[in-house]
Design a protein around this motif. Structure first.
Motif, short mmCIF file in Angstrom:
data_model
loop_
_atom_site.label_atom_id
_atom_site.label_comp_id
_atom_site.label_asym_id
_atom_site.label_seq_id
_atom_site.Cartn_x
_atom_site.Cartn_y
_atom_site.Cartn_z
N ASP A 1 -87.68 71.97 -75.12
CA ASP A 1 -88.22 70.69 -75.63
C ASP A 1 -87.65 69.70 -74.67
O ASP A 1 -88.12 68.40 -74.87
N VAL A 2 -86.70 69.89 -73.62
CA VAL A 2 -86.19 68.63 -73.02
C VAL A 2 -86.48 68.53 -71.41
O VAL A 2 -86.48 67.70 -70.77
N VAL A 3 -86.76 69.96 -70.97
CA VAL A 3 -86.96 70.10 -69.65
C VAL A 3 -88.43 71.15 -69.58
O VAL A 3 -88.64 71.81 -70.34
N HIS A 4 -88.99 71.29 -68.23
CA HIS A 4 -89.82 72.29 -67.93
C HIS A 4 -89.16 73.50 -67.63
O HIS A 4 -88.57 73.50 -66.57
N ARG B 1 -83.91 63.73 -62.47
CA ARG B 1 -83.41 64.98 -61.92
C ARG B 1 -81.95 64.43 -61.37
O ARG B 1 -81.13 65.27 -61.53
N ASP B 2 -81.76 63.69 -60.62
CA ASP B 2 -80.70 63.30 -59.76
C ASP B 2 -79.57 62.83 -60.80
O ASP B 2 -78.17 62.96 -60.85
N GLY C 1 -89.12 67.12 -55.72
CA GLY C 1 -88.52 65.98 -56.33
C GLY C 1 -87.97 66.12 -57.63
O GLY C 1 -87.57 65.38 -58.36
N GLU C 2 -88.30 67.22 -58.23
CA GLU C 2 -88.40 67.71 -59.45
C GLU C 2 -87.18 68.59 -60.18
O GLU C 2 -86.56 68.98 -61.41
N VAL C 3 -86.97 69.82 -59.21
CA VAL C 3 -86.36 70.97 -59.50
C VAL C 3 -84.84 70.83 -59.44
O VAL C 3 -84.21 70.06 -58.66
#
Ligand code: PLP
Length: 381
Positions: A280-283, A307-308, A353-355
């Motif tokens: 419920d907070v990240v993919h 992310r950073d 940019g997201e992982v």
């Protein structure tokens, strides 16, 4: 207030925990090799190759010097070189396109799927079109089972067949995984893996392997890894390289392979716990009952530019993270002049940019998992 409170740092991958578990077995097996002194092509190499082939169900397992050499050797054995294109994802470790470029062939970058991080079968034709426009002959498709999840071979193999592309599974991160009951090593005509120490099945140095059911390919790779050897060591029938797995690494891997199935189960248990606690907070990463993933990395996606900041907050609490891969291959200085599939690589750029990957290894205990989960939730909610 205690200003000197020490924060215990969690290892990102705890190779030492496994080393403690293996204890004397590793010392003894290394001592056996230093006793018989057959450091190159000793009996442990053939023993490991038999065990690896049996483990995954491939007819041949061939030990080689690294995961990169494994890729180069397959490409060389298939006669791929100058003027040829090899389609591969850009969202991968440098070694995938590097191996292609080392043979003189050209990597052509292909799009990945946002959910699985793996090669998007729909994008293959767009990469072939870009290769042809660049005057290249598309010869092979290098899939990468990113973070330990098998790519979608049911969809990829027919597309590759239709386009005349030879499929090479870069399974550096996924050896031990399976799809619909079939192990990595048998899902493509040629599969390569890495035994780099941090990999799910790692040795104590560099190592790798090639898996195939193709007898002729296996013979050629055995020759190529040994300077193109023919009937004997002074008969050179082709140009090869020093690409052998050394005996000490084979001996270490024999011991590690014995506990590998248990470790895969432990990794899966941890990933499922992470998934349940963080969905419920990240993919959270893709998982399904049709695949076994070996969770080389547990990688979530954090959108909205957070992310950073998440990584910095975790680090301040002694929790390391990693970004695989913040700059995709097609944007790297060494690779940016190579062709990109028609339509570009928007998903790849977005993922970069997201992982962010969280600590993951088979010896991560529940209290430590809870500490990581609590820190991620605390940072994002
Ligand atoms: C996807 C991928 N391919 C190839 C390699 C190369 O393996 P090695 O470091 O053993 O050469 C790696 C290693 O990290 C990898 O992750």
């Amino acid at each position: 207030m205690n200003q000197h409170t020490r924060i215990d740092s969690i290892p990102f991958i705890d190779v030492a925990a496994q080393r403690r578990r293996l204890g004397r077995r590793i010392d003894d097996t290394i001592a056996r090799v230093t006793g018989h002194c057959q450091f190159i092509n000793g009996p442990e190499v053939a023993e490991l190759e038999r065990a690896l082939a049996e483990f995954c169900g491939a007819a041949h397992a061939i030990g080689v010097a690294s995961g990169t050499d494994a890729l180069v050797l397959v490409l060389m054995a298939k006669g791929i070189g100058r003027g040829d294109a090899v389609i591969c994802p850009s969202f991968t470790y440098a070694a995938s396109p590097e191996a292609v470029a080392l043979t003189g062939a050209t990597p052509v970058f292909c799009e990945v799927d946002e959910k699985t991080f793996n090669l998007d079968p729909v994008g293959i034709e767009r990469a072939v079109a870009a290769a042809k426009r660049a005057g290249l002959a598309p010869k092979a498709l290098m899939t990468v089972d990113l973070f330990g999840l098998p790519a979608d071979y049911e969809a990829i193999n027919p597309v590759a067949g239709k386009l005349g592309l030879y499929v090479i599974d870069d399974a550096a991160q996924s050896f031990g995984a399976a799809a619909k009951g079939r192990h990595i090593g048998t899902l493509a005509p040629a599969t390569t893996t890495s035994f780099f120490p941090a990999k799910p099945l790692g040795c104590y140095g560099d190592g790798g392997a090639v898996f195939t059911d193709d007898d002729a390919l296996a013979d050629t790779i055995r020759s190529l890894r040994n300077h193109g050897q023919g009937a004997d060591r002074y008969d050179n029938v082709r140009i090869g390289m020093t690409g052998r797995l050394d005996t000490i690494q084979a001996a270490v891997l024999i011991e590690k392979l014995r506990i590998f199935p248990e470790e895969i189960v432990a990794r899966e248990r941890i990933a499922r716990r992470y998934n349940a606690a963080l969905a419920d907070v990240v993919h959270v990463p893709h998982s399904s009952n049709e695949h076994t993933c070996v969770w080389a990395q547990y990688t979530v996606r954090v959108s909205g530019g957070r992310r950073d900041a998440l990584a910095a907050t975790l680090l301040a609490q002694g929790i390391p993270t990693a970004q695989y891969y913040p700059v995709p291959s097609h944007r790297q200085g060494a690779y940016r002049d190579f062709p990109v599939a028609d339509g570009g690589l928007a998903v790849t750029d977005k993922l970069a940019g997201e992982v962010v990957s969280l600590p993951m290894h088979a010896y991560l205990d529940e209290p430590t998992q809870d500490r990581i989960i609590g820190a991620v939730r605390g940072a994002l909610t």
